[in-house]
Design an enzyme around this catalytic site. Structure first.
Site, PDB file in Angstrom:
ATOM      1  N   ARG A  27       0.810  -1.208   0.000  1.00  0.00           N
ATOM      2  CA  ARG A  27       0.000   0.000   0.000  1.00  0.00           C
ATOM      3  C   ARG A  27       0.850   1.267   0.000  1.00  0.00           C
ATOM      4  O   ARG A  27       0.349   2.354  -0.245  1.00  0.00           O
ATOM      5  CB  ARG A  27      -0.934  -0.003   1.219  1.00  0.00           C
ATOM      6  CG  ARG A  27      -1.962  -1.120   1.191  1.00  0.00           C
ATOM      7  CD  ARG A  27      -2.659  -1.283   2.528  1.00  0.00           C
ATOM      8  NE  ARG A  27      -3.462  -0.133   2.865  1.00  0.00           N
ATOM      9  CZ  ARG A  27      -4.753  -0.003   2.576  1.00  0.00           C
ATOM     10  NH1 ARG A  27      -5.378  -0.952   1.906  1.00  0.00           N
ATOM     11  NH2 ARG A  27      -5.429   1.060   2.949  1.00  0.00           N
ATOM     12  N   TRP A  76       2.008   6.385   5.995  1.00  0.00           N
ATOM     13  CA  TRP A  76       2.327   7.227   4.847  1.00  0.00           C
ATOM     14  C   TRP A  76       2.141   8.652   5.319  1.00  0.00           C
ATOM     15  O   TRP A  76       1.036   9.070   5.648  1.00  0.00           O
ATOM     16  CB  TRP A  76       1.399   6.884   3.689  1.00  0.00           C
ATOM     17  CG  TRP A  76       1.675   7.606   2.401  1.00  0.00           C
ATOM     18  CD1 TRP A  76       2.659   7.344   1.504  1.00  0.00           C
ATOM     19  CD2 TRP A  76       0.920   8.708   1.860  1.00  0.00           C
ATOM     20  NE1 TRP A  76       2.572   8.201   0.425  1.00  0.00           N
ATOM     21  CE2 TRP A  76       1.514   9.056   0.617  1.00  0.00           C
ATOM     22  CE3 TRP A  76      -0.189   9.430   2.292  1.00  0.00           C
ATOM     23  CZ2 TRP A  76       1.036  10.083  -0.179  1.00  0.00           C
ATOM     24  CZ3 TRP A  76      -0.668  10.458   1.495  1.00  0.00           C
ATOM     25  CH2 TRP A  76      -0.059  10.777   0.277  1.00  0.00           C
ATOM     26  N   ASN A 105      -5.513   5.746  10.336  1.00  0.00           N
ATOM     27  CA  ASN A 105      -5.484   6.137   8.924  1.00  0.00           C
ATOM     28  C   ASN A 105      -6.448   7.290   8.728  1.00  0.00           C
ATOM     29  O   ASN A 105      -7.520   7.313   9.338  1.00  0.00           O
ATOM     30  CB  ASN A 105      -5.915   4.983   8.022  1.00  0.00           C
ATOM     31  CG  ASN A 105      -4.839   3.938   7.854  1.00  0.00           C
ATOM     32  OD1 ASN A 105      -3.695   4.151   8.225  1.00  0.00           O
ATOM     33  ND2 ASN A 105      -5.213   2.802   7.297  1.00  0.00           N
ATOM     34  N   GLY A 106      -6.102   8.227   7.845  1.00  0.00           N
ATOM     35  CA  GLY A 106      -6.978   9.357   7.586  1.00  0.00           C
ATOM     36  C   GLY A 106      -6.368  10.660   8.081  1.00  0.00           C
ATOM     37  O   GLY A 106      -5.187  10.733   8.414  1.00  0.00           O
ATOM     38  N   GLU A 486      -1.383   7.455 -19.500  1.00  0.00           N
ATOM     39  CA  GLU A 486      -1.130   6.340 -18.587  1.00  0.00           C
ATOM     40  C   GLU A 486       0.307   5.855 -18.701  1.00  0.00           C
ATOM     41  O   GLU A 486       0.946   5.524 -17.700  1.00  0.00           O
ATOM     42  CB  GLU A 486      -2.116   5.208 -18.875  1.00  0.00           C
ATOM     43  CG  GLU A 486      -1.928   3.951 -18.038  1.00  0.00           C
ATOM     44  CD  GLU A 486      -2.124   4.159 -16.545  1.00  0.00           C
ATOM     45  OE1 GLU A 486      -1.788   3.231 -15.780  1.00  0.00           O
ATOM     46  OE2 GLU A 486      -2.604   5.236 -16.120  1.00  0.00           O
ATOM     47  N   GLU A 493       5.894   7.202 -11.941  1.00  0.00           N
ATOM     48  CA  GLU A 493       5.653   6.776 -10.573  1.00  0.00           C
ATOM     49  C   GLU A 493       6.567   5.667 -10.089  1.00  0.00           C
ATOM     50  O   GLU A 493       6.785   5.542  -8.881  1.00  0.00           O
ATOM     51  CB  GLU A 493       4.176   6.392 -10.376  1.00  0.00           C
ATOM     52  CG  GLU A 493       3.666   5.216 -11.164  1.00  0.00           C
ATOM     53  CD  GLU A 493       2.163   5.018 -10.988  1.00  0.00           C
ATOM     54  OE1 GLU A 493       1.582   5.596 -10.057  1.00  0.00           O
ATOM     55  OE2 GLU A 493       1.568   4.284 -11.791  1.00  0.00           O
ATOM     56  N   HIS A 509       1.868  22.992 -29.851  1.00  0.00           N
ATOM     57  CA  HIS A 509       1.432  24.223 -29.194  1.00  0.00           C
ATOM     58  C   HIS A 509       2.234  24.502 -27.923  1.00  0.00           C
ATOM     59  O   HIS A 509       1.689  24.949 -26.922  1.00  0.00           O
ATOM     60  CB  HIS A 509      -0.066  24.145 -28.903  1.00  0.00           C
ATOM     61  CG  HIS A 509      -0.898  23.969 -30.136  1.00  0.00           C
ATOM     62  ND1 HIS A 509      -1.269  25.024 -30.936  1.00  0.00           N
ATOM     63  CD2 HIS A 509      -1.379  22.849 -30.731  1.00  0.00           C
ATOM     64  CE1 HIS A 509      -1.967  24.570 -31.960  1.00  0.00           C
ATOM     65  NE2 HIS A 509      -2.049  23.253 -31.862  1.00  0.00           N
ATOM     66  N   LYS A 608      -1.171   2.904  -2.151  1.00  0.00           N
ATOM     67  CA  LYS A 608      -2.065   2.171  -3.050  1.00  0.00           C
ATOM     68  C   LYS A 608      -3.488   2.697  -2.994  1.00  0.00           C
ATOM     69  O   LYS A 608      -4.133   2.889  -4.014  1.00  0.00           O
ATOM     70  CB  LYS A 608      -2.051   0.681  -2.695  1.00  0.00           C
ATOM     71  CG  LYS A 608      -2.903  -0.191  -3.603  1.00  0.00           C
ATOM     72  CD  LYS A 608      -2.386  -0.202  -5.015  1.00  0.00           C
ATOM     73  CE  LYS A 608      -3.176  -1.124  -5.910  1.00  0.00           C
ATOM     74  NZ  LYS A 608      -2.774  -0.982  -7.321  1.00  0.00           N
TER      75      LYS A 608
END
Length: 613
Positions: A27, A76, A105-106, A486, A493, A509, A608
């Site tokens: 994660r 994280w 978490n949060g 993508e 990443e 452009h 994640k």
């Protein structure tokens, strides 16, 4: 955020918690820690910046831990830099506190006001985190009943949270709660495992309860009860986890990302299974069947996502307009909620997310639903919040995705969007023969994808030629423009190479000024309605010294004379091309990261499941 594991039962908690943290490493995180109530009822804590392996070594060096109740966390960083002090768990006070420890978490949005109040009450803080503030608040309110203190504290909290709490004064009790961040309880024999993800549970039990938003659970080793913050009982439903342990094991692969790229053919076979009736040109989607009339009469489709899911939504915009004949648009979920969006009668909003817990997407979906839109969820995780809160939806069914950089979920999203658009189109104007041809093309995709994956070593050799270059461009048009985005995202990443994706025509452009001698420029240049335009764009790059790497259609020898390197994909209808053209770009990014010595499955600063806004 990012990962929570908590345990109460009869087994040794430390080893079980460390095992759970290892299963949550995918994660993304920057520090880790655990707290255990030992046999004497004392709270023992060990935490560290860095990997779970470092935490495990530190636990062993300190003589190990013993106990049958504990909490653990991979962090994280949101508030405060990654270090030992800011790592979870946090306690209410090391000197005169109640021995309360908490993982979270949060984000507690009003933590500054709460911190000021608590400082006025004499509390002293050691970390920079919002989590420590919540822990002290629970300690301030504690009067011998941990569950009651948590309930009262959470009434004062603004923000999102998933928490697990233990207390020295109640060594047989574990309390957990959630609002806006995922949390479930695995139910075993005389034991419970609380976790933010089923991967930390399945090795021990397949039975679990998904906690609803705004609920609190009090656990002992042989019982649990669930209430609201106002102490109103909540009825829970036991579910069977669909994840098997072998699905989340690495097996013979070096990295989860590589494993999941190789799983893509079977993943979309699983997504198609039972949903495609080619003979009649019908799609069977039970998850949206009750809303078929609303979908048929839809006047506008809005697709929401973030990151990779946003790119699949952008492809979906083309697909819905092509197959269903409905005006479609895409928006960043994080922007949709805050721009006073216009939701008229006949608007269908589709929330796309692998985890089903992405907070930006969840809140945008809630906003759309409140404004009267029919909301659909395209998610992978069964029982996730978006799956429960949307009016209807379709599961991706691609299996668990462990790698932080999404691969098979992207292709699963495209496959599901295509089926949904064909389902709606069939009710509107799509002829039976056209639908049957499309479904035949869908069913041929797994073998086609496997053929592209088989080119992995050749893609690695090409990647190695350009690995020292720090700036790349990815260009495409039409259905393949989002694929270029993508491809650039994947390279950024996991390899940390700067890359930009854009429509090929947009290059003229401004961005064309960046092209210098030898700059790698990746074109998605398959045979389609804009092929000649893309060829012209390739020539513009070559005339300025750029080195072109093309993703082209098998049999197109003309393009070889224009490009330094070519990756070929099978010839399929334009609407299906993104499910093939993205695969070489996934492999390019993977090999770039490996060649540069990066941690493919744990890219820096990324998580994640992003459950904060």
């Amino acid at each position: 955020m990012c990962g929570i594991v908590a345990y109460i039962g009869t087994s040794a908690a430390p080893s079980l918690l460390l095992e759970g943290l290892k299963r949550l490493e995918y994660r993304g995180y920057d520090s880790a820690g655990l707290a255990v109530l030992d046999e004497a009822g004392e709270l023992r804590i060990c935490k560290t910046a860095g990997r779970v392996m470092v935490l495990e070594e530190r636990v062993a060096s300190e003589g190990g831990m013993a106990g049958v109740i504990g909490i653990a966390h991979t962090r994280w960083a949101t508030h405060g830099e990654p270090n030992d002090v800011n790592a979870h768990p946090h306690t209410d006070s090391p000197t005169d506190g109640h021995g309360i420890a908490l993982v979270h978490n949060g984000i507690i949005e009003n933590y500054r006001a709460l911190k000021t109040y608590l400082e006025e009450r004499g509390h002293v803080f050691n970390s920079e985190t919002d989590t420590e503030v919540l822990t002290h608040l629970i300690g301030e309110l504690y009067e011998g009943d941990l569950e009651a203190a948590v309930q009262t504290a959470l009434k004062e909290v603004t923000g999102a949270y998933a928490i697990a709490v233990v207390c020295r004064g109640e060594p047989g009790v574990l309390v957990a709660a959630r609002k806006g961040a995922p949390l479930m309880v695995g139910v075993g024999q005389d034991e419970y495992i609380v976790a933010s993800d089923s991967s930390a549970i399945v090795a021990h039990t397949k039975q679990a309860v998904e906690l609803e938003d705004g609920t609190i659970v009090r656990l002992t080793n042989d019982s649990f009860r669930t209430t609201t913050v106002d102490n109103v009982p909540v009825t829970t439903q036991l579910m069977e986890l669909e994840v098997d342990l072998e699905q989340i094991e690495l097996g013979d692969f070096d990295h989860y990302m590589l494993k999941e790229i190789h799983e893509q053919p079977e993943a979309i076979r699983r997504s198609f299974r039972g949903r495609i009736d080619q003979a009649s040109g019908r799609i069977v989607l039970g998850g949206v069947a009750d809303h078929s009339q609303e979908l048929m009469k839809a006047k506008r489709i809005v697709l929401l996502g973030q990151g990779t899911a946003l790119h699949s939504a952008m492809v979906g915009e083309y697909i819905f307009e092509d197959l269903a004949g409905i005006p479609a648009e895409t928006d960043f979920a994080s922007e949709f909620r805050y721009r006073n969006p216009i939701v008229e009668d006949g608007t269908v909003v589709i929330a796309i997310t692998q985890s089903g817990e992405t907070l930006d997407t969840l809140e945008a979906m809630r906003e759309a639903r409140q404004r009267g839109a029919l909301t659909l969820g395209l998610v992978n995780v069964v029982g996730s919040t978006i799956a429960r809160e949307t009016d209807a939806g379709v599961y991706l069914r691609v299996g668990p995705e462990i790698g932080v950089a999404s691969t098979k979920a992207f292709i699963g999203q495209l496959a599901t969007i295509t089926m949904l658009a064909a389902y709606v189109g069939r009710m509107r104007h799509l002829p039976a023969q056209a639908a049957s041809d499309l479904l035949a093309g869908l069913q041929a995709l797994p073998d086609h994808i496997q053929g592209v994956i088989d080119q992995s070593e050749a893609i690695r050799d090409v990647t190695a030629k350009y690995i020292a270059r720090e700036n790349w461009l990815f260009l495409g048009r039409g259905f393949n423009f989002p694929v270029a985005l993508e491809g650039a995202l994947k390279l950024k990443e996991i390899s940390y190479i700067h890359a930009e994706g854009m429509p090929a025509a947009e290059m003229k452009h401004g961005p064309i000024a960046l092209i210098d001698e030898g700059m790698p420029v990746v074109f998605v240049a398959t045979r389609n309605s804009q092929y000649e335009k893309v060829v012209s764009n390739i020539q513009e790059v070559r005339s300025r010294g750029g080195h072109v790497i093309a993703v082209a259609t098998e049999g197109d020898e003309e393009i070889r004379s224009l490009c330094e390197d070519v990756f070929y994909v099978p010839d399929v209808p334009e609407v299906l091309q993104p499910m093939l053209t993205v695969v070489p770009l996934q492999l390019l990014a993977y090999h770039a990261a490996v060649l540069r010595g990066k941690d493919v499955d744990k890219p820096r600063n990324l998580a994640k499941s992003v459950t904060v806004e």
